[in-house]
Design a protein around this motif. Structure first.
Motif, PDB file in Angstrom:
ATOM      1  N   MET A 189       0.814  -1.217   0.000  1.00  0.00           N
ATOM      2  CA  MET A 189       0.000   0.000   0.000  1.00  0.00           C
ATOM      3  C   MET A 189       0.850   1.270   0.000  1.00  0.00           C
ATOM      4  N   ILE A 190       2.033   1.188   0.603  1.00  0.00           N
ATOM      5  CA  ILE A 190       2.922   2.358   0.631  1.00  0.00           C
ATOM      6  C   ILE A 190       4.142   2.111  -0.252  1.00  0.00           C
ATOM      7  N   VAL A 191       4.859   1.008  -0.025  1.00  0.00           N
ATOM      8  CA  VAL A 191       5.904   0.595  -0.967  1.00  0.00           C
ATOM      9  C   VAL A 191       5.162  -0.148  -2.071  1.00  0.00           C
ATOM     10  N   ASN A 192       4.805   0.602  -3.135  1.00  0.00           N
ATOM     11  CA  ASN A 192       3.703   0.249  -4.030  1.00  0.00           C
ATOM     12  C   ASN A 192       4.173  -0.592  -5.219  1.00  0.00           C
ATOM     13  N   SER A 193       4.486  -1.862  -4.950  1.00  0.00           N
ATOM     14  CA  SER A 193       4.915  -2.757  -6.022  1.00  0.00           C
ATOM     15  C   SER A 193       3.722  -3.224  -6.849  1.00  0.00           C
ATOM     16  N   ASP A 194       4.006  -3.846  -7.973  1.00  0.00           N
ATOM     17  CA  ASP A 194       2.982  -4.321  -8.906  1.00  0.00           C
ATOM     18  C   ASP A 194       2.640  -5.768  -8.568  1.00  0.00           C
ATOM     19  N   GLU A 195       1.523  -5.962  -7.883  1.00  0.00           N
ATOM     20  CA  GLU A 195       1.121  -7.307  -7.467  1.00  0.00           C
ATOM     21  C   GLU A 195       0.673  -8.167  -8.643  1.00  0.00           C
ATOM     22  N   ARG A 196       0.219  -7.553  -9.697  1.00  0.00           N
ATOM     23  CA  ARG A 196      -0.232  -8.318 -10.859  1.00  0.00           C
ATOM     24  C   ARG A 196       0.951  -9.057 -11.488  1.00  0.00           C
ATOM     25  N   TRP A 224       4.370  -9.326  -9.835  1.00  0.00           N
ATOM     26  CA  TRP A 224       5.295  -9.945  -8.878  1.00  0.00           C
ATOM     27  C   TRP A 224       4.610 -10.060  -7.513  1.00  0.00           C
ATOM     28  N   SER A 225       3.870 -11.130  -7.319  1.00  0.00           N
ATOM     29  CA  SER A 225       3.152 -11.304  -6.056  1.00  0.00           C
ATOM     30  C   SER A 225       4.104 -11.335  -4.868  1.00  0.00           C
ATOM     31  N   TRP A 226       5.296 -11.875  -5.071  1.00  0.00           N
ATOM     32  CA  TRP A 226       6.222 -12.036  -3.945  1.00  0.00           C
ATOM     33  C   TRP A 226       6.682 -10.695  -3.375  1.00  0.00           C
ATOM     34  N   MET A 227       6.613  -9.633  -4.183  1.00  0.00           N
ATOM     35  CA  MET A 227       7.126  -8.349  -3.692  1.00  0.00           C
ATOM     36  C   MET A 227       6.256  -7.769  -2.587  1.00  0.00           C
ATOM     37  N   ASP A 228       4.987  -8.166  -2.551  1.00  0.00           N
ATOM     38  CA  ASP A 228       4.178  -7.751  -1.402  1.00  0.00           C
ATOM     39  C   ASP A 228       3.917  -8.922  -0.470  1.00  0.00           C
ATOM     40  N   GLU A 229       3.555 -10.083  -1.010  1.00  0.00           N
ATOM     41  CA  GLU A 229       3.229 -11.211  -0.150  1.00  0.00           C
ATOM     42  C   GLU A 229       4.467 -11.778   0.546  1.00  0.00           C
ATOM     43  N   GLY A 230       5.541 -11.918  -0.189  1.00  0.00           N
ATOM     44  CA  GLY A 230       6.753 -12.483   0.405  1.00  0.00           C
ATOM     45  C   GLY A 230       7.392 -11.558   1.425  1.00  0.00           C
ATOM     46  N   LEU A 231       7.559 -10.283   1.045  1.00  0.00           N
ATOM     47  CA  LEU A 231       8.144  -9.334   1.987  1.00  0.00           C
ATOM     48  C   LEU A 231       7.263  -9.177   3.219  1.00  0.00           C
TER      49      LEU A 231
END
Length: 778
Positions: free
Chosen positions: A435-442, A444-451
């Motif tokens: 939500m703040i470090v706004n990676s592209d979940e579509r 790279w799911s790992w950039m939000d889910e993994g972190l």
């Protein structure tokens, strides 16, 4: 096995050369230590080689004014919104792309079409409904898209995306404004359709609980690294969204309680006088949540459904999305949390069905999550953080929907308790990523889910010292990494293409980060680099390249081999301790050496035939005929000669003090050979257990594999005698086969259980609820 090193070696060199290991594969030097280089995007003025935003970094902005009304009679909403879109890019834009995520459930959706299905011998209604995909009237009805003068703007709807064709190109530095009218029917998310948003119907009291997410047409991201992100939304791959400011008015039945992204602007108009007083008290309370609408009050409202309406108004600044929830069933509690120089309101909304669990834990878990995550990233910048009990788990700015409902009698298992705490930590934690470090979940799911799962693990351990964390510890990912190759994909795989999504996007990257922190980099270097990444990219759009580069840039450690193995590959960790050879420097006197040689000779010459021949051969030729004897029949090769004594004295006299000290040290040398069975290179973590009962751990960096990725040899000098050796004693490398990690090999039997017939009924719960059992005894 112990071997003796001749002391004569010392006369030539104090160095021990390492033997070359036999070749274990056809390709011992592959690409595991090559730099990522061409696999990453080239640095430019927007994104630097260090992983930081460049001096010309830009991103778009989209402000929203929205008015929406919930129809509690037919479970639908209608809305109007005004969008102000700012083109901060250097590119003229002829059209804009907008996400219509509700169309995932429309009649012509690709989601059911691309889902695999099959017929089993037994099929329930939910399974059949999933195949039939009933003719439900779901998805957006876009009523109009107009400019501010009221003129229609041409649009083209492509499944879950909509193109808005502008009258003239939107030039760099310019903004455009337009309005949209739309409506859609809210679906039952507890049905076969599932999904994140929707409603839950409570049959006992005839009420609904609405979780309104992905509910308005949302601007797609236009970025420097891919242009428009308009991949279709088919369910799993989540979202890439644009930051902006929101002013939202939500009209609902007058007895509903609304929780939302943003700050409530008209509390005095939508809350009762009592609720308003409690709300003000909660803003000054920092230890225990204040209940603003009680369970008794909510239960009363469940029975007397209001016919009139109220409009709740919320404002939110610099958010990438907006979500809300509404129900007359809600209990609401809140407390303040100090975050840097800010005071954040931690809040929970839940129906009576979630008590007593939620009233005891939810808001306190929200507060703990903010403190834990902020300590490792940045101070939580928003004024609100909300947890809503909604039998699911999904995140949005300042608000998230979670599960954790006890049994009807108020008891619950520890699995339910810890599952609830974990999902609240996880979903509240998503405020930071993405939500703040706004990676592209579509993409790279790992950039939000993994972190986020990694951060969740740290927060769980801070909540309870014996917290049963499912993801994070290295050994817990080993079963996934040992899966059949056909079911594995690299972490750097689009979410829609992953077979084992949870382990791949959540657990494996979280484990990788934990290994980096604990084993590869160390906590101090990792924490500094991780915080640098978070602060560099807060309120921006990072890519994996930016993360990889920042972690190396801020720590000074080359991690390309680690990214290659863990994020771009599917090889598992399986390092085998193949052999251990034990050597000692030879400082024996000639008499001691000859005595040892005699023992070795006698042992070598002891065998069964010789034993039998003592009886079966009464007399040998030599025994019968003395003329067959010569010098060697009386020669004793194990006697000490004057020449032996002189050679020993001369050698010892030739040694300088340092050499003599080493010869007499009694040092043990252990030559160890390691085989890379799994393929993924990792450090060698070796525990030496000594004969005196003490132990010691040595850590060899993964770079030892550079010249031979299949096998390596290493000699360790020890003053003490080693009794046993354990590879990876703390289970920190995710080794999938620990049976080859010991010397001498340690074997344990596999157990099987004898039972007498029967078994529980198919489908019966195997879980345990000790709380229920204890309550029944009272």
């Amino acid at each position: 096995m112990k071997r003796i090193l001749s002391a004569a070696i010392i006369a030539f060199s104090l160095m021990l050369s390492l033997p070359v290991l036999a070749q274990w594969s056809e390709q011992n030097h592959a690409e595991r230590f090559e730099q990522l280089g061409p696999m990453l995007r080239s640095p430019n003025v927007y994104r630097t080689a260090s992983g930081a935003p460049g001096h010309q970094y830009w991103q778009q902005k989209a402000d929203h004014e929205i008015q929406v009304e919930l129809n509690d009679e037919n479970q639908s909403i209608k809305g109007w919104q005004k969008v102000t879109y700012y083109n901060n890019s250097p590119d003229p834009l002829k059209y804009l792309w907008i996400q219509l995520d509700q169309n995932e459930r429309a009649k012509d959706s690709n989601t059911p079409k691309i889902a695999q299905s099959n017929i089993n011998n037994r099929m329930n209604l939910r399974q059949l409904e999933g195949i039939l995909w009933h003719d439900l009237d779901l998805g957006y009805k876009i009523l109009s898209v107009k400019d501010l003068s009221g003129k229609d703007i041409p649009i083209t709807i492509v499944k879950t995306m909509m193109r808005v064709d502008l009258p003239q190109p939107l030039m760099p530095g310019q903004k455009t404004e337009f309005t949209m009218d739309w409506t859609f029917n809210i679906h039952d998310r507890m049905s076969f359709i599932g999904g994140r948003p929707g409603y839950e119907y409570f049959e006992k009291d005839g009420n609904y609980l609405y979780t309104m997410a992905e509910w308005f047409p949302r601007m797609a991201v236009y970025s420097d690294f891919q242009g428009w992100q308009h991949k279709q939304f088919v369910g799993r791959g989540e979202f890439a969204l644009t930051f902006g400011d929101y002013k939202v008015k939500i009209t609902v039945p007058a007895d509903h309680m609304v929780g939302s992204t943003g700050v409530l602007q008209n509390a005095d108009k939508v809350l009762s006088a009592t609720e308003l007083d409690r709300w003000k008290a909660a803003q000054k309370t920092f230890d225990t949540p204040v209940v603003i609408r009680t369970q008794a009050e909510a239960e009363k409202l469940e029975k007397t459904k209001a016919k009139d309406k109220k409009t709740w108004e919320f404002h939110a600044e610099n958010v990438r999305d907006f979500a809300w929830t509404s129900s007359r069933k809600f209990i609401w509690d809140a407390m303040a949390v100090k975050q840097g120089g800010n005071e954040v309101m931690a809040m929970s909304y839940y129906a009576k069905e979630a008590n007593p669990l939620w009233g005891q834990y939810s808001t306190k878990v929200v507060a703990h999550t903010l403190k834990s995550y902020s300590s490792r990233t940045f101070d939580y910048p928003y004024p609100v953080a909300i947890s809503v009990e909604a039998t699911n788990g999904m995140e949005y700015p300042m608000i998230c929907f979670n599960y954790g409902r006890p049994d009807a009698d108020g008891t619950y298992s520890d699995a339910v308790k810890y599952g609830m705490i974990s999902v609240i930590i996880h979903e509240v934690g998503h405020n930071y990523f993405p939500m703040i470090v706004n990676s592209d979940e579509r993409q790279w799911s790992w950039m939000d889910e993994g972190l986020n799962t990694f951060m969740q693990f740290l927060a769980e351990q801070e909540w309870d010292r014996d917290y049963p964390s499912r993801r994070g510890p290295a050994h817990k990912i080993a079963p996934y990494m040992a899966s059949e190759k056909s079911t594995l994909e690299p972490i750097m795989t689009n979410s829609e293409n992953i077979i084992q999504f949870g382990p791949n996007a959540y657990a494996k990257p979280a484990t990788a980060l934990n290994i980096l922190r604990e084993t590869i980099m160390g906590r101090e270097l990792f924490d500094f680099a991780y915080q640098e990444y978070a602060t560099r990219w807060m309120f921006k759009h990072p890519t994996p390249d930016d993360f990889f580069r920042t972690m190396e840039d801020a720590s000074g450690i080359d991690l390309d081999w680690f990214w290659r193995g863990w994020f771009y590959g599917t090889e598992p960790v399986d390092i085998s301790l193949e052999t251990v050879n034990w050597y000692k420097l030879d400082n024996r006197t000639p008499a001691e050496k000859k005595a040892d040689q005699k023992k070795a000779f006698d042992k070598e010459e002891t065998y069964i035939s010789k034993e039998y021949n003592q009886k079966d051969i009464p007399q040998t030729v030599v025994e019968a005929d003395p003329s067959t004897k010569d010098f060697y029949n009386s020669y004793n090769p194990f006697s000490v000669t004057p020449e032996d004594e002189k050679a020993y004295k001369d050698f010892m006299a030739s040694l300088n003090p340092k050499e003599k000290e080493l010869v007499n040290s009694g040092m043990n040398f252990y030559e160890m050979k390691f085989k890379n069975v799994g393929g993924l290179v990792m450090p060698l973590i070796i525990q030496f257990n000594y004969a005196d009962g003490t132990s010691e751990v040595e850590r060899i960096p993964a770079e030892i594999w550079r010249l031979n990725e299949s096998g390596v040899s290493k000699v360790f000098a020890k003053k003490k005698e080693v009794k046993s050796i354990v590879l990876d004693p703390y289970r920190e490398t995710a080794d999938i086969d620990e049976s080859n990690n010991t010397w001498p090999r340690q074997y344990a039997p596999s157990r099987f259980e004898m039972f007498k017939g029967g078994g529980r009924v198919r489908g019966a719960s195997a879980g345990d609820n000790p709380m229920k059992k204890a309550a029944s005894k009272k």
